[in-house]
Design a protein around this motif. Structure first.
Motif, PDB file in Angstrom:
ATOM      1  N   PRO A 361     -44.542   0.704 -16.703  1.00  0.00           N
ATOM      2  CA  PRO A 361     -45.068   0.739 -15.323  1.00  0.00           C
ATOM      3  C   PRO A 361     -46.562   0.426 -15.259  1.00  0.00           C
ATOM      4  O   PRO A 361     -47.015  -0.256 -14.328  1.00  0.00           O
ATOM      5  CB  PRO A 361     -44.766   2.173 -14.872  1.00  0.00           C
ATOM      6  CG  PRO A 361     -43.593   2.592 -15.700  1.00  0.00           C
ATOM      7  CD  PRO A 361     -43.798   1.939 -17.039  1.00  0.00           C
ATOM      8  N   GLU A 362     -47.327   0.923 -16.251  1.00  0.00           N
ATOM      9  CA  GLU A 362     -48.764   0.653 -16.257  1.00  0.00           C
ATOM     10  C   GLU A 362     -49.030  -0.843 -16.419  1.00  0.00           C
ATOM     11  O   GLU A 362     -49.865  -1.424 -15.705  1.00  0.00           O
ATOM     12  CB  GLU A 362     -49.438   1.428 -17.382  1.00  0.00           C
ATOM     13  CG  GLU A 362     -50.938   1.154 -17.475  1.00  0.00           C
ATOM     14  CD  GLU A 362     -51.567   1.814 -18.703  1.00  0.00           C
ATOM     15  OE1 GLU A 362     -52.776   1.583 -18.933  1.00  0.00           O
ATOM     16  OE2 GLU A 362     -50.848   2.526 -19.432  1.00  0.00           O
ATOM     17  N   GLN A 364     -47.000  -3.362 -15.729  1.00  0.00           N
ATOM     18  CA  GLN A 364     -46.551  -4.076 -14.547  1.00  0.00           C
ATOM     19  C   GLN A 364     -47.589  -3.985 -13.425  1.00  0.00           C
ATOM     20  O   GLN A 364     -47.851  -4.962 -12.715  1.00  0.00           O
ATOM     21  CB  GLN A 364     -45.205  -3.510 -14.069  1.00  0.00           C
ATOM     22  CG  GLN A 364     -44.035  -3.801 -15.001  1.00  0.00           C
ATOM     23  CD  GLN A 364     -43.510  -5.231 -14.868  1.00  0.00           C
ATOM     24  OE1 GLN A 364     -43.513  -5.820 -13.798  1.00  0.00           O
ATOM     25  NE2 GLN A 364     -43.040  -5.784 -15.984  1.00  0.00           N
ATOM     26  N   GLU A 365     -48.195  -2.804 -13.284  1.00  0.00           N
ATOM     27  CA  GLU A 365     -49.192  -2.621 -12.238  1.00  0.00           C
ATOM     28  C   GLU A 365     -50.454  -3.451 -12.509  1.00  0.00           C
ATOM     29  O   GLU A 365     -51.016  -4.060 -11.597  1.00  0.00           O
ATOM     30  CB  GLU A 365     -49.542  -1.145 -12.118  1.00  0.00           C
ATOM     31  CG  GLU A 365     -50.528  -0.821 -11.021  1.00  0.00           C
ATOM     32  CD  GLU A 365     -49.990  -1.143  -9.635  1.00  0.00           C
ATOM     33  OE1 GLU A 365     -50.804  -1.433  -8.727  1.00  0.00           O
ATOM     34  OE2 GLU A 365     -48.746  -1.123  -9.461  1.00  0.00           O
ATOM     35  N   VAL A 366     -50.903  -3.477 -13.774  1.00  0.00           N
ATOM     36  CA  VAL A 366     -52.091  -4.250 -14.127  1.00  0.00           C
ATOM     37  C   VAL A 366     -51.856  -5.740 -13.894  1.00  0.00           C
ATOM     38  O   VAL A 366     -52.705  -6.449 -13.315  1.00  0.00           O
ATOM     39  CB  VAL A 366     -52.487  -3.982 -15.594  1.00  0.00           C
ATOM     40  CG1 VAL A 366     -53.563  -4.970 -16.046  1.00  0.00           C
ATOM     41  CG2 VAL A 366     -52.970  -2.553 -15.767  1.00  0.00           C
ATOM     42  N   LYS A 368     -49.627  -7.130 -11.893  1.00  0.00           N
ATOM     43  CA  LYS A 368     -49.456  -7.418 -10.468  1.00  0.00           C
ATOM     44  C   LYS A 368     -50.803  -7.467  -9.751  1.00  0.00           C
ATOM     45  O   LYS A 368     -51.035  -8.347  -8.909  1.00  0.00           O
ATOM     46  CB  LYS A 368     -48.560  -6.356  -9.830  1.00  0.00           C
ATOM     47  CG  LYS A 368     -48.380  -6.521  -8.318  1.00  0.00           C
ATOM     48  CD  LYS A 368     -47.427  -5.516  -7.762  1.00  0.00           C
ATOM     49  CE  LYS A 368     -47.368  -5.608  -6.227  1.00  0.00           C
ATOM     50  NZ  LYS A 368     -46.989  -6.944  -5.756  1.00  0.00           N
ATOM     51  N   LYS A 369     -51.695  -6.553 -10.074  1.00  0.00           N
ATOM     52  CA  LYS A 369     -53.007  -6.527  -9.434  1.00  0.00           C
ATOM     53  C   LYS A 369     -53.786  -7.806  -9.733  1.00  0.00           C
ATOM     54  O   LYS A 369     -54.423  -8.385  -8.838  1.00  0.00           O
ATOM     55  CB  LYS A 369     -53.789  -5.307  -9.908  1.00  0.00           C
ATOM     56  CG  LYS A 369     -55.156  -5.159  -9.247  1.00  0.00           C
ATOM     57  CD  LYS A 369     -55.861  -3.898  -9.734  1.00  0.00           C
ATOM     58  CE  LYS A 369     -57.238  -3.759  -9.091  1.00  0.00           C
ATOM     59  NZ  LYS A 369     -57.943  -2.544  -9.565  1.00  0.00           N
ATOM     60  N   ARG A 382     -42.035  -8.987 -10.154  1.00  0.00           N
ATOM     61  CA  ARG A 382     -41.835  -8.362 -11.456  1.00  0.00           C
ATOM     62  C   ARG A 382     -42.096  -9.384 -12.560  1.00  0.00           C
ATOM     63  O   ARG A 382     -42.135 -10.595 -12.307  1.00  0.00           O
ATOM     64  CB  ARG A 382     -40.418  -7.804 -11.592  1.00  0.00           C
ATOM     65  CG  ARG A 382     -39.329  -8.856 -11.625  1.00  0.00           C
ATOM     66  CD  ARG A 382     -37.946  -8.223 -11.801  1.00  0.00           C
ATOM     67  NE  ARG A 382     -36.903  -9.228 -11.906  1.00  0.00           N
ATOM     68  CZ  ARG A 382     -36.279  -9.774 -10.870  1.00  0.00           C
ATOM     69  NH1 ARG A 382     -36.638  -9.424  -9.642  1.00  0.00           N
ATOM     70  NH2 ARG A 382     -35.328 -10.676 -11.057  1.00  0.00           N
TER      71      ARG A 382
END
Length: 534
Positions: A361-362, A364-366, A368-369, A382
């Motif tokens: 999750p970490e 994926q978030e980095v 995506k940002k 994704r």
């Protein structure tokens, strides 16, 4: 500007000897007849006389002596029967009879050569200018073949009207011999150095067409840079067609200029630097419309560009049958464009660590940002990873608004990889390619058929039995059996991927061409399955 009707002034040629790089003569006749200048000082006749006297005196001294030596040798050989002449020790050194026949002949030959060189030297000393003229004539003969050969290369250039650079006035029809792509007698052909200078001074537009063609063939003007050099997109297309037709070693090299491919009356300014390079014309394809067809309650026409007869007619007949049951209802099941770069690490441990981080999750978030920061419309959904040895494939899937968005998503992927390398501890990650074919783009692939790429749509329509029989000229049962035998079983036997349909690619391609889309994307966009129930 007004055209000048004044008589053409006489312009002297440059130099005595014709240069092989003068390219713009309008016919071969001017090449085969030019003669080098034979002007010389008035004292050339006495100078030649002096040289001739020197050669004559030298010949009177040496030639009889050589002939006498040869005759004497032969006479002695016939009288004595000996293989060599009788040697007389009392005869003075150097007179005939003392040496062999071969020696005397060589002596005479060398003497003649020496005499010739002495005559030429005398001519150079006492008549240097006349000697230069003689050498110019010789050089002209050696160069003339090259001149004819080069002119034949460009004499086929189709004459076109031009603006004379020396006056800046348009040439009228009565000066056609000057304006048709050549400067003619009024304006002598520019030398190659002059053409280069004008090009370097950003004055290439002042050159005539034949000079531009020759400059491009020699690589001075880039083939792809004609629009920039001339600041005239239409003329650049015309020159490029002439260059293609005259490029040596190309099969059917003259076919383009004589072809029916149109190039006039087109706004190439909208093409240059936007959607095509090295333009030589345009291809007019008929555009028709099928329908109208009712889709989700809205009646629309389908624009189709094709040269396949009956395609638009058959599509219209199908639309008529679908409209008979109330039209088509659609549902969007997926929306996401993909791009999959491939990166490489030194070993599988580091590649595995990167995969675990990106899948978390970490991670994926980095990612995506970083991705979303590059566009107002692109939004990452994704990232899917796949490990192959020490190579890691990352399949980005994102929405791109109303655009297909390949450039948009590629920009976001580049930024995400930069962040992973710089901020996430993977500085040893080596980017092999921004697209590793795990996307996959413009190629048949089960991953696109299963996971989707772009927009996924399911469409449904109910057609009454009487409409099928009246419009499609068949029965409902026969149509359903045909669909199973052909579209499902036949495609399965062929191993088709996403090809369980009759000919969806035909309609999709025609609509892509009519709307300016990339036809190569039909490979994936035509993937569909046709199902029928009675």
């Amino acid at each position: 500007m007004e055209a000048s009707n004044e008589p053409a002034p006489v312009v002297p040629r440059r130099g005595r000897v014709m240069r092989p790089w003068i390219q713009s003569w309008p016919s071969e006749e001017r090449v085969s007849t030019p003669k080098p200048s034979t002007s010389a000082p008035n004292w050339r006749t006495p100078a030649l006389a002096v040289g001739a006297v020197i050669c004559l005196v030298a010949s009177m001294i040496t030639v009889p002596r050589t002939v006498f030596a040869t005759a004497s040798t032969l006479q002695q050989r016939n009288m004595t029967g000996m293989p060599y002449p009788v040697m007389d020790p009392g005869m003075p050194m150097g007179f005939p009879g003392q040496h062999s026949k071969t020696t005397n002949l060589l002596y005479g030959f060398n003497t003649l050569i020496l005499t010739t060189f002495l005559g030429m030297a005398a001519l150079m000393v006492y008549a240097p200018k006349q000697f230069s003229i003689v050498m110019d004539k010789l050089a002209f003969q050696l160069r003339s073949e090259r001149i004819v050969e080069v002119v034949k290369t460009v004499e086929r250039i189709k004459p076109v009207n031009c603006t004379c650079r020396d006056t800046g006035k348009a040439v009228t029809e009565d000066q056609q011999h000057v304006s048709q792509g050549y400067m003619g007698d009024k304006y002598p052909p520019s030398t190659f150095d002059e053409c280069i200078k004008m090009y370097e001074e950003k004055r290439a537009h002042e050159l005539n067409d034949s000079e531009l063609v020759e400059m491009t063939l020699r690589g001075v003007i880039p083939f792809h840079g004609l629009e920039k050099a001339l600041a005239d997109t239409s003329r650049a297309v015309r020159i490029r067609r002439a260059v293609v037709s005259r490029t040596p070693g190309v099969h059917h090299e003259n076919a383009l200029e004589s072809s029916l491919l149109p190039f006039e009356d087109y706004d190439y300014a909208r093409v240059f630097g936007s959607c095509a390079e090295n333009v030589i014309g345009y291809m007019p394809i008929p555009v028709g419309v099928a329908g109208p067809i009712i889709i989700d309650g809205t009646s629309v026409f389908l624009p189709m560009s094709t040269t396949e007869g009956a395609l638009i007619a058959s599509t219209s007949r199908g639309a008529k049958a679908l409209n008979g049951g109330g039209g088509v209802t659609t549902v969007v099941t997926g929306n996401g464009m993909t791009r999959a770069p491939v990166v490489k690490f030194d070993d599988i441990r580091r590649a595995g660590a990167a995969k675990d981080y990106i899948d978390s999750p970490e991670g994926q978030e980095v990612v995506k940002k970083a991705f979303d920061s590059t566009s107002r419309f692109g939004r990452l959904q994704r990232v899917t990873t796949k490990l192959a040895g020490s190579s890691l494939y990352l399949r980005f899937k994102a929405t791109t608004g109303d655009a297909m968005g390949m450039n948009m998503i590629s920009k976001g992927v580049q930024e995400a990889l930069t962040v992973l390398t710089r901020d996430c501890g993977f500085s040893d990650m080596n980017i092999i390619s921004l697209s590793g074919n795990f996307c996959t783009d413009k190629k048949p692939a089960p991953i696109n058929w299963i996971d989707g790429r772009g927009k996924g749509i399911v469409a449904e329509a109910t057609v009454p039995r009487e409409i099928v029989e009246r419009t499609l000229k068949c029965t409902v049962d026969g149509l359903c059996k045909l669909n199973i035998s052909k579209n499902l079983v036949g495609s399965a036997l062929a191993g088709s991927v996403g090809g369980n349909n009759a000919h969806a690619a035909n309609i999709v391609t025609a609509m892509f061409l009519a709307t300016g889309q990339d036809p190569a994307q039909v490979v994936g966009s035509s993937n569909c399955m046709t199902l029928m129930e009675a």
